[in-house]
Write a protein that holds these residues in place. Sequence first.
Motif, mmCIF file in Angstrom:
data_model
loop_
_atom_site.group_PDB
_atom_site.id
_atom_site.type_symbol
_atom_site.label_atom_id
_atom_site.label_comp_id
_atom_site.label_asym_id
_atom_site.label_seq_id
_atom_site.Cartn_x
_atom_site.Cartn_y
_atom_site.Cartn_z
ATOM 1 N N VAL A 1 1.771 -0.148 7.492
ATOM 2 C CA VAL A 1 0.657 -0.632 7.196
ATOM 3 C C VAL A 1 -0.443 0.343 6.514
ATOM 4 O O VAL A 1 -1.280 0.365 5.600
ATOM 5 C CB VAL A 1 -0.185 -1.552 8.215
ATOM 6 C CG1 VAL A 1 -1.356 -1.937 7.646
ATOM 7 C CG2 VAL A 1 0.835 -2.782 8.453
ATOM 8 N N ARG A 2 -0.634 1.377 7.335
ATOM 9 C CA ARG A 2 -1.558 2.554 7.164
ATOM 10 C C ARG A 2 -0.919 3.226 5.896
ATOM 11 O O ARG A 2 -2.199 3.665 5.124
ATOM 12 C CB ARG A 2 -1.828 3.450 8.331
ATOM 13 C CG ARG A 2 -2.444 2.645 9.467
ATOM 14 C CD ARG A 2 -2.894 3.791 10.528
ATOM 15 N NE ARG A 2 -1.933 4.489 10.939
ATOM 16 C CZ ARG A 2 -1.268 4.207 12.265
ATOM 17 N NH1 ARG A 2 -1.536 2.992 12.697
ATOM 18 N NH2 ARG A 2 -0.209 4.824 12.907
ATOM 19 N N ARG A 3 0.114 3.379 5.646
ATOM 20 C CA ARG A 3 0.568 4.136 4.686
ATOM 21 C C ARG A 3 0.158 3.493 3.219
ATOM 22 O O ARG A 3 -0.356 3.860 2.132
ATOM 23 C CB ARG A 3 2.071 4.232 4.398
ATOM 24 C CG ARG A 3 2.747 4.834 3.284
ATOM 25 C CD ARG A 3 2.705 6.101 3.129
ATOM 26 N NE ARG A 3 3.095 6.961 1.771
ATOM 27 C CZ ARG A 3 4.285 7.351 1.648
ATOM 28 N NH1 ARG A 3 5.013 7.523 2.641
ATOM 29 N NH2 ARG A 3 4.698 7.745 0.683
ATOM 30 N N PHE A 4 0.329 2.168 3.245
ATOM 31 C CA PHE A 4 -0.013 1.417 2.022
ATOM 32 C C PHE A 4 -1.758 1.431 1.933
ATOM 33 O O PHE A 4 -1.940 1.311 0.551
ATOM 34 C CB PHE A 4 0.420 -0.247 2.346
ATOM 35 C CG PHE A 4 1.697 -0.335 1.905
ATOM 36 C CD1 PHE A 4 2.259 -0.035 0.674
ATOM 37 C CD2 PHE A 4 2.793 -0.674 2.841
ATOM 38 C CE1 PHE A 4 3.656 -0.316 0.122
ATOM 39 C CE2 PHE A 4 4.239 -0.931 2.446
ATOM 40 C CZ PHE A 4 4.404 -0.791 1.315
ATOM 41 N N ALA A 5 -2.391 1.352 3.199
ATOM 42 C CA ALA A 5 -3.565 1.431 2.815
ATOM 43 C C ALA A 5 -4.074 2.837 2.124
ATOM 44 O O ALA A 5 -4.852 3.008 1.319
ATOM 45 C CB ALA A 5 -4.481 1.247 4.139
ATOM 46 N N ALA A 6 -3.488 3.849 2.706
ATOM 47 C CA ALA A 6 -3.637 5.323 2.065
ATOM 48 C C ALA A 6 -3.329 5.257 0.582
ATOM 49 O O ALA A 6 -3.901 6.256 -0.145
ATOM 50 C CB ALA A 6 -2.905 6.346 2.856
ATOM 51 N N GLU A 7 -2.479 4.405 0.289
ATOM 52 C CA GLU A 7 -2.032 4.390 -1.341
ATOM 53 C C GLU A 7 -2.969 3.342 -2.092
ATOM 54 O O GLU A 7 -2.745 3.365 -3.298
ATOM 55 C CB GLU A 7 -0.595 3.888 -1.280
ATOM 56 C CG GLU A 7 0.382 4.876 -0.716
ATOM 57 C CD GLU A 7 0.582 6.071 -1.542
ATOM 58 O OE1 GLU A 7 0.236 6.103 -2.672
ATOM 59 O OE2 GLU A 7 1.327 7.124 -0.871
ATOM 60 N N GLY A 8 -4.094 2.765 -1.504
ATOM 61 C CA GLY A 8 -4.964 2.112 -2.215
ATOM 62 C C GLY A 8 -4.769 0.820 -2.169
ATOM 63 O O GLY A 8 -5.614 -0.013 -2.718
ATOM 64 N N TYR A 9 -3.997 -0.053 -1.047
ATOM 65 C CA TYR A 9 -3.901 -1.382 -0.910
ATOM 66 C C TYR A 9 -4.717 -1.711 0.123
ATOM 67 O O TYR A 9 -4.650 -1.087 1.317
ATOM 68 C CB TYR A 9 -2.388 -1.671 -0.860
ATOM 69 C CG TYR A 9 -1.726 -1.256 -2.310
ATOM 70 C CD1 TYR A 9 -1.857 -2.222 -3.239
ATOM 71 C CD2 TYR A 9 -0.941 -0.188 -2.324
ATOM 72 C CE1 TYR A 9 -1.062 -1.647 -4.466
ATOM 73 C CE2 TYR A 9 -0.325 0.132 -3.417
ATOM 74 C CZ TYR A 9 -0.291 -0.642 -4.477
ATOM 75 O OH TYR A 9 0.348 -0.114 -5.805
ATOM 76 N N HIS A 10 -5.128 -2.979 0.300
ATOM 77 C CA HIS A 10 -5.375 -3.657 1.551
ATOM 78 C C HIS A 10 -3.839 -4.092 2.056
ATOM 79 O O HIS A 10 -3.181 -4.802 1.234
ATOM 80 C CB HIS A 10 -6.160 -5.039 1.231
ATOM 81 C CG HIS A 10 -7.321 -4.753 0.661
ATOM 82 N ND1 HIS A 10 -8.207 -5.584 -0.211
ATOM 83 C CD2 HIS A 10 -8.372 -3.928 1.039
ATOM 84 C CE1 HIS A 10 -9.395 -5.061 -0.350
ATOM 85 N NE2 HIS A 10 -9.549 -3.910 0.476
ATOM 86 N N ALA A 11 -3.727 -3.983 3.443
ATOM 87 C CA ALA A 11 -2.298 -4.254 3.987
ATOM 88 C C ALA A 11 -2.366 -4.832 5.130
ATOM 89 O O ALA A 11 -3.336 -4.492 5.948
ATOM 90 C CB ALA A 11 -1.663 -2.888 4.009
#
Length: 252
Positions: A58-68
């Motif tokens: 989940v944090r990886r996707f947030a780091a890539e610019g998404y709400h996750a």
Amino acid sequence: MSTDVSPDALRAETVTISGHGGDQIEAYLATPLAPGSRGGVVVIHHMPGYDRESKETVRRFAAEGYHAICPNLHFREAPGADPDDAAAANRAAGGVPDERLVGDVSGASDHLKALEGANGKIGVIGYCSGGRQSFLAACSLPLDAAVDCYGAFVVEPHREGMPATMKPILHLAPGLSCPLLGLFGNDDQYPAPDAVATLDAELTKLDKPHEFHGFDGAGHAFFSVDRPAYRPEAAVEGWKLILSFFGTHLSA
């Protein structure tokens, strides 16, 4: 001192969302703090449960610019329990019912759409049992993109020792609402390459947009960094494919 938010700043926390039937369930949410228009990603955890690995994703996707967000699919059976204990309790109860899974993903999707900066586009991704459930969600809900990471029992019949809910769902394929990315290990048995080929052929027959990738030398759970099954080359290439796929389908 500047009040600008660093572009890599994140907020990650446990929240409560409305899941299937209005049930209040636990979920793990991560969001970028910098302003911007963002797609959302619902992460469906693997059968071992709502664990550290799932939260890192989940944090990886947030780091890539998404709400996750990752809903805790085992919360009802064991609220507050250790992930291993909660997973065992869920298995003893027969697994996550398909209808409940769809309701929980729908609630997670609604939560993401309500966040500041949400662009209204939602993708779903799942691993192991979550891969099957990602396909299930994409065939049951209006989504914009779906990723199936080695999800078994989409095609195969139920196997003794697996939760009762792990039954084939290939018949749902006509309802697939969005493009599907499938990532599979060519040495996997669940799903085996012939099951992947059957799903590929069915989606092709139905003219459903999809792309499947098989990785030589990789079996089940090749993304799992803490397991002997981890295959770095397959995982790195898999992440590139996932981010490119979501970048295409979840952008504003």
